[in-house]
Structure formats: structure tokens, C-alpha cells
Design an enzyme around this catalytic site. Structure first.
Site, PDB file in Angstrom:
ATOM      1  N   ASN A   9      10.894 -18.531  47.644  1.00 48.69           N
ATOM      2  CA  ASN A   9      11.412 -18.298  46.450  1.00 48.69           C
ATOM      3  C   ASN A   9      11.705 -19.158  45.145  1.00 48.69           C
ATOM      4  OD1 ASN A   9      13.065 -16.396  44.733  1.00 48.69           O
ATOM      5  ND2 ASN A   9      15.035 -16.304  45.440  1.00 48.69           N
ATOM      6  N   LYS A  11      12.702 -18.154  42.076  1.00 47.68           N
ATOM      7  CA  LYS A  11      13.676 -18.388  41.499  1.00 47.68           C
ATOM      8  C   LYS A  11      13.542 -18.205  39.820  1.00 47.68           C
ATOM      9  CE  LYS A  11      17.393 -18.936  45.221  1.00 47.68           C
ATOM     10  NZ  LYS A  11      18.203 -19.464  45.388  1.00 47.68           N
ATOM     11  N   HIS A  93      17.797  -9.469  46.229  1.00 48.24           N
ATOM     12  CA  HIS A  93      18.554 -11.160  46.005  1.00 48.24           C
ATOM     13  C   HIS A  93      19.653 -10.658  45.892  1.00 48.24           C
ATOM     14  CE1 HIS A  93      19.316 -14.970  46.028  1.00 48.24           C
ATOM     15  NE2 HIS A  93      18.395 -14.966  47.292  1.00 48.24           N
ATOM     16  N   GLU A  95      21.630 -12.536  43.971  1.00 44.20           N
ATOM     17  CA  GLU A  95      21.764 -13.244  43.018  1.00 44.20           C
ATOM     18  C   GLU A  95      21.747 -11.826  41.855  1.00 44.20           C
ATOM     19  OE1 GLU A  95      18.925 -16.861  42.605  1.00 44.20           O
ATOM     20  OE2 GLU A  95      20.685 -17.649  44.482  1.00 44.20           O
ATOM     21  N   GLU A 163      20.239 -13.318  54.174  1.00 48.33           N
ATOM     22  CA  GLU A 163      20.975 -14.454  53.775  1.00 48.33           C
ATOM     23  C   GLU A 163      22.361 -14.178  53.013  1.00 48.33           C
ATOM     24  OE1 GLU A 163      17.371 -15.621  51.207  1.00 48.33           O
ATOM     25  OE2 GLU A 163      18.679 -14.697  49.952  1.00 48.33           O
ATOM     26  N   GLY A 169      21.925 -21.842  49.002  1.00 44.10           N
ATOM     27  CA  GLY A 169      22.247 -23.207  48.047  1.00 44.10           C
ATOM     28  C   GLY A 169      23.073 -23.857  48.320  1.00 44.10           C
ATOM     29  N   SER A 209      20.023 -22.319  52.417  1.00 45.47           N
ATOM     30  CA  SER A 209      19.956 -23.880  52.664  1.00 45.47           C
ATOM     31  C   SER A 209      18.840 -24.323  53.628  1.00 45.47           C
ATOM     32  CB  SER A 209      21.182 -24.601  53.038  1.00 45.47           C
ATOM     33  OG  SER A 209      22.051 -24.197  52.143  1.00 45.47           O
TER      34      SER A 209
HETATM   35  P1  13P Z   1      18.333 -22.054  48.796  1.00 46.56           P
HETATM   36  O1  13P Z   1      17.189 -22.053  50.736  1.00 46.56           O
HETATM   37  O2  13P Z   1      17.977 -22.773  47.947  1.00 46.56           O
HETATM   38  O3  13P Z   1      19.602 -21.985  49.637  1.00 46.56           O
HETATM   39  O4  13P Z   1      18.178 -20.618  48.834  1.00 46.56           O
HETATM   40  C1  13P Z   1      18.216 -19.339  49.908  1.00 46.56           C
HETATM   41  C2  13P Z   1      17.744 -18.640  48.935  1.00 46.56           C
HETATM   42  O5  13P Z   1      18.816 -18.069  47.823  1.00 46.56           O
HETATM   43  C3  13P Z   1      16.429 -17.283  49.315  1.00 46.56           C
HETATM   44  O6  13P Z   1      15.977 -16.223  48.286  1.00 46.56           O
END
Ligand code: 13P
Length: 249
Positions: A9, A11, A93, A95, A163, A169, A209
Site C-alpha cells: 500500500n 498510500k 484502511h 487512515e 492492521e 508506521g 510495521s
Molecule cells: P506500515 O507498513 O508503514 O506500518 O503501514 C501499514 C499499512 O498501513 C498498510 O496498509
């Protein structure tokens, strides 16, 4: 047997220049023993298709609208993502749940629209640290799962990504026991709702992560069928070892 899936992803990261890395990734994994999915920003789907066509890499969007078309300035329909080269879409997601106030009910309607457009949906679920500390993680995941997943789901068009919000992150990951507990729970819920055939064929990804350093341990957990990777999917040199860890799991 579920075919494992390594999904990236990107983003809101990536310009035209990033496509060079996508080419490197495609060239590095001509015949992977796992499925590969990259979800770049929608602006890159069309040029990315020119690179990934005929390779093992599938492309996905990161969100879609509930409707097919109409007066929805700035939004993209599932059909448009498909037209631009996507065969999948990430939905719900954290976010988007957090920053765009998306509810599980909306995610379900979006997923139904995506299925109608022939896209595979990667539906994301996850608890916040506050919720985990209040020890009701499975209640949160159970509610998100039943409300976000539409009845149009099959073993082919549904992937669930667990997740934990606090692991995204942050460099923090749950213990293997904590990941295993949630994945076993999700599997049981899916089997109960859709029957053992469909319930056992839905792929369950872990996200948050994931890096080359922790991938092998995460992929050894029962009912972890792959990963949804953020930061470490942006560069082929970071994502390739994760793909290799999944291939050898
Ligand atoms: P990270 O791998 O950067 O922690 O992000 C995970 C994520 O949100 C994938 O959708």
C-alpha cells in the site's frame, strides 16, 4: 489451499519516477510462488499498468466510491479503478476510517460496489491502542468484520487485512500470540458466517510495521496468509525480501 499474498500500500506516496522501482520489482519476481499486489496512488494506476502488464504484479486502488458514477467531485468509482488497470481495491484502511470518518457500514457498501465491478477487496480492520488496553480487541475486530464485509464476498474476491492502528508506521508490532489470536478469531467468524468452504479460502493478511527483519516470524503464524505492507513496499529493495520470506514460509 490459500495462495499467499504480498500486498503493498503506497498510500499518498509516489510520482511518475517511482514507476522505475515497480519495474525493478516486476523484473526481480518473474514467477513468484505467491500473489503480488501493489496499490499505488490512483494517479499512477494507468502508467503502472503499462509496466506490470504480462508480469506477476497485480494493481489495486486504495479506496472507491459506493456509486458507479455521478456528481461526486474528487471521488473515483470501482469501475474507474478497474478501467485504469486495478483488479483490487483496499477498503476501510484505518487512515480512512480515522481521517475521513468512514464507518464500517460505508466500507460494506463500497465493498459491494467493488465486487460488482469485479474487483477483489482488501478490507482492513484493526483496534487502537486504547481499545487494546481496554482488552476488547476481539469485540472491536468482530464488530468491524461483521459490519464491513458484504454478503457478496467469496473466497476469491475477499481478503481481510488485520492492521492494528498502533502498529501502523510506528515500528511496533503485536506479539505473534496477539496476531495469532486475532487471525484465528477472524477465521472462525468467517467460517461461521460463510460456511467452511468460503471461510477457509479467504486470505487473512497482517499489516503494521512489516519489514524484512520481522517478516519470517510473522509469516510463520497460523492463519497469516501474507502481509499488507506500507513503508517497506515503496522500494523494491525493501519489498523484495518480504516477498521472499513469504515464498519460503
Ligand atoms: P506500515 O507498513 O508503514 O506500518 O503501514 C501499514 C499499512 O498501513 C498498510 O496498509
Amino acid at each position: 489451499m490459500r495462495r499467499k499474498l504480498a500486498a503493498g500500500n503506497w498510500k499518498m506516496n509516489g510520482l511518475g519516477a517511482s514507476l522505475a522501482d515497480l519495474r525493478v520489482l516486476a523484473d526481480s519476481h518473474p514467477e513468484p510462488s505467491v500473489d503480488l499486489l501493489i496499490c499505488p496512488p490512483a494517479t499512477l494506476l494507468h502508467p503502472a499498468r503499462a509496466i506490470t502488464e504480462g508480469t506477476a504484479i497485480a494493481l489495486g486502488g486504495q479506496d472507491c466510491h459506493t456509486e458507479v458514477s455521478g456528481a461526486f467531485t474528487g471521488d473515483l468509482s470501482a469501475e474507474m479503478l478497474g478501467d485504469a488497470g486495478a483488479t483490487a481495491v483496499i477498503l476501510g484502511h484505518s487512515e480512512r476510517r480515522d481521517k475521513h470518518r468512514e464507518t464500517s457500514e460505508e466500507v460494506r457498501v463500497k465493498a459491494r460496489a467493488a465486487h460488482a465491478a469485479g474487483l477483489m477487496t482488501v478490507i482492513c480492520l484493526g483496534e487502537s491502542m486504547f481499545q487494546r488496553e481496554a482488552t476488547n480487541t476481539l469485540d472491536i475486530i468482530g464488530a468491524q468484520l461483521s459490519l464491513s464485509v458484504p454478503d457478496t464476498s467469496t473466497g476469491e474476491n475477499l481478503v481481510i487485512a488485520y492492521e492494528p492502528v498502533w502498529a501502523i508506521g510506528s515500528g511496533m508490532t503485536p506479539t505473534p500470540e496477539q496476531i495469532g489470536e486475532v487471525h484465528t478469531f477472524m477465521r472462525a467468524r468467517l467460517e461461521k458466517r460463510f460456511g467452511p468452504g468460503v471461510g477457509r479460502s479467504v486470505r487473512l493478511l497482517y499489516g503494521g510495521s512489516v519489514k524484512a527483519a520481522n517478516a519470517a516470524e510473522i509469516f510463520s503464524i497460523p492463519d497469516v496468509d501474507g502481509a499488507l505492507v506500507g513503508g517497506a513496499s515503496l522500494k523494491a529493495s525493501d519489498f523484495s525480501p518480504i516477498i521472499e520470506a513469504l515464498e519460503s514460509a
